[in-house]
Design an enzyme around this catalytic site. Sequence first.
Site, PDB file in Angstrom:
ATOM      1  CG  PHE A 127     -83.017 -17.569 -59.613  1.00  0.00           C
ATOM      2  CD1 PHE A 127     -83.517 -18.837 -59.343  1.00  0.00           C
ATOM      3  CD2 PHE A 127     -82.200 -17.401 -60.713  1.00  0.00           C
ATOM      4  CE1 PHE A 127     -83.208 -19.910 -60.166  1.00  0.00           C
ATOM      5  CE2 PHE A 127     -81.886 -18.468 -61.542  1.00  0.00           C
ATOM      6  CZ  PHE A 127     -82.386 -19.725 -61.273  1.00  0.00           C
ATOM      7  CG  ASP A 198     -86.919 -12.679 -61.912  1.00  0.00           C
ATOM      8  OD1 ASP A 198     -87.770 -13.254 -62.616  1.00  0.00           O
ATOM      9  OD2 ASP A 198     -85.711 -12.985 -61.917  1.00  0.00           O
ATOM     10  CE1 TYR A 223     -85.603 -21.352 -67.861  1.00  0.00           C
ATOM     11  CE2 TYR A 223     -84.870 -19.790 -69.523  1.00  0.00           C
ATOM     12  CZ  TYR A 223     -84.761 -20.333 -68.264  1.00  0.00           C
ATOM     13  OH  TYR A 223     -83.810 -19.857 -67.396  1.00  0.00           O
ATOM     14  CE  LYS A 224     -87.093 -20.645 -64.508  1.00  0.00           C
ATOM     15  NZ  LYS A 224     -86.472 -19.605 -63.712  1.00  0.00           N
ATOM     16  NE  ARG A 372     -88.015 -26.033 -58.112  1.00  0.00           N
ATOM     17  CZ  ARG A 372     -87.554 -25.111 -58.961  1.00  0.00           C
ATOM     18  NH1 ARG A 372     -87.585 -23.839 -58.635  1.00  0.00           N
ATOM     19  NH2 ARG A 372     -87.036 -25.459 -60.115  1.00  0.00           N
TER      20      ARG A 372
HETATM   21  C1  LIG Z   1     -85.238 -19.231 -63.927  1.00  0.00           C
HETATM   22  C2  LIG Z   1     -84.951 -17.889 -63.369  1.00  0.00           C
HETATM   23  C3  LIG Z   1     -84.063 -17.035 -64.010  1.00  0.00           C
HETATM   24  C4  LIG Z   1     -83.350 -17.501 -65.235  1.00  0.00           C
HETATM   25  O1  LIG Z   1     -82.465 -16.600 -65.739  1.00  0.00           O
HETATM   26  P1  LIG Z   1     -81.756 -16.905 -67.125  1.00  0.00           P
HETATM   27  O2  LIG Z   1     -81.006 -15.698 -67.409  1.00  0.00           O
HETATM   28  O3  LIG Z   1     -82.833 -17.231 -68.104  1.00  0.00           O
HETATM   29  O4  LIG Z   1     -80.906 -18.100 -66.923  1.00  0.00           O
HETATM   30  C5  LIG Z   1     -83.882 -15.774 -63.482  1.00  0.00           C
HETATM   31  N1  LIG Z   1     -84.526 -15.389 -62.351  1.00  0.00           N
HETATM   32  C6  LIG Z   1     -85.374 -16.205 -61.705  1.00  0.00           C
HETATM   33  C7  LIG Z   1     -86.069 -15.752 -60.493  1.00  0.00           C
HETATM   34  C8  LIG Z   1     -85.597 -17.474 -62.188  1.00  0.00           C
HETATM   35  O5  LIG Z   1     -86.424 -18.283 -61.550  1.00  0.00           O
END
Ligand SMILES: *Cc1c(COP(=O)(O)O)cnc(C)c1O
Length: 413
Positions: A127, A198, A223-224, A372
């Site tokens: 990411f 992660d 939040y996911k 997606r």
């Molecule tokens: C959504 C997501 C994030 C989000 O990071 P924030 O700091 O909350 O914006 C980080 N890593 C991955 C792999 C994600 O999918």
Amino acid sequence: MADLTFADIQALDASDPLAYVRERFELPPDTRYFAGNSLGALPKTVPQRLQKLALQEWGQNLVRGWLRDDWFQLPQTVGDKLAGLIGADKGEVVVCDSTSVNLYKLAVAALHLRPQRNKIITTSDNFPTGLYILQGLAATLGRDIALKILEPDEFLDAVDEETALLTLTHVDYRTGYLHDMDAVTRRAQANGALALWDLSHSCGAMPLDLNACNVDMAIGCGYKYLNAGPGAPAFLFVRKDLQAQVRQPLTGWMGHADPFAMSRQYEPAPDIRRLLCGTHLVPGLVCLDEALNVFADIDMQAVAQKSAKMGECFIRLMEQRCNQYGFTLASPAANERRGSQVCFRHEQAYPIVQALIERNVICDFRAPDIVRFGLATLYSRYRDIWEAVAVIVAVMEEQAWQQDRFNQLAAVT
Ligand SMILES: *Cc1c(COP(=O)(O)O)cnc(C)c1O
């Protein structure tokens, strides 16, 4: 294989052991929601909890809320609640900050734990925030850091005796590729490196067992699939036996052994609290605390099975009905290598997604060419997939995506 029919789909919904969970969420009636991996749906009990926080705890108790309403303990109490969902023990997880910030804290901590080593390995499909944070870290740390951003098929062989840290996203946010946490962690540790995962796209979507995989550190998003609302705080995990040696860079007062001693000298808390930095966001923590109650009676094996089955149905229906429109499967076809999402590549991915959203099929576009569909098994139905595919057929048949308004790039996709 025989074509899937609507009757098959209805039968799957009728025998879905998780069907009863959908009621726990607030969902607009006409919407087929496939973005639960971007922003999870609202658990119905969250608004009351927020109202209680605002009117009673904050409104009446004022500053006393830190103790009277246990605000002060929330990073740990919510962390302990989350621990069960990811195969961690109590005292190994805290909820705080964002995933990005937690990655920074833990990646620096990993480098401190391996002072003789200078290599950090991650993958090019990680990411972006992961890549950016590591780039920033390499640029600011007063030490010669070799950041290796490698292809998914070469990173494992690159782990060597100079590697301090291997950090990966468990489920690829774009394709849904699911790494083998156990095997990868073992390989990293066999070379003396630490493994940091992660879990943003896997926590809440599948069974996780961090301790069975002997994972060193992990981070993840609230939040996911955990459904704690926009901008909800993230979490971090550090294995119990590493905690006493962990030194993180953001040495704020909430990570101090005794924050209210107001001492001049930083001294880390003896436990996982040392990973905290500043005052936590109480409303976000309260939302996550409440949202986690949804999982109390959920069998995560059943979640994984439904997710695999849903993915399979989506892929089959797309083959069956959308073969002629130029979509190619971007996700692994094998259930055991696919996270809780299904993705397709298409040259016109962006306008197609916009046209689908206008027809209440909420999915998302991921650059450069991915459509997606997140599968949030706690509240999604098989018939949502059936209906989504019917809408895709209509959008492609009518070439609706060609309209100008679908071809304007928005700031958030
Ligand atoms: C959504 C997501 C994030 C989000 O990071 P924030 O700091 O909350 O914006 C980080 N890593 C991955 C792999 C994600 O999918």
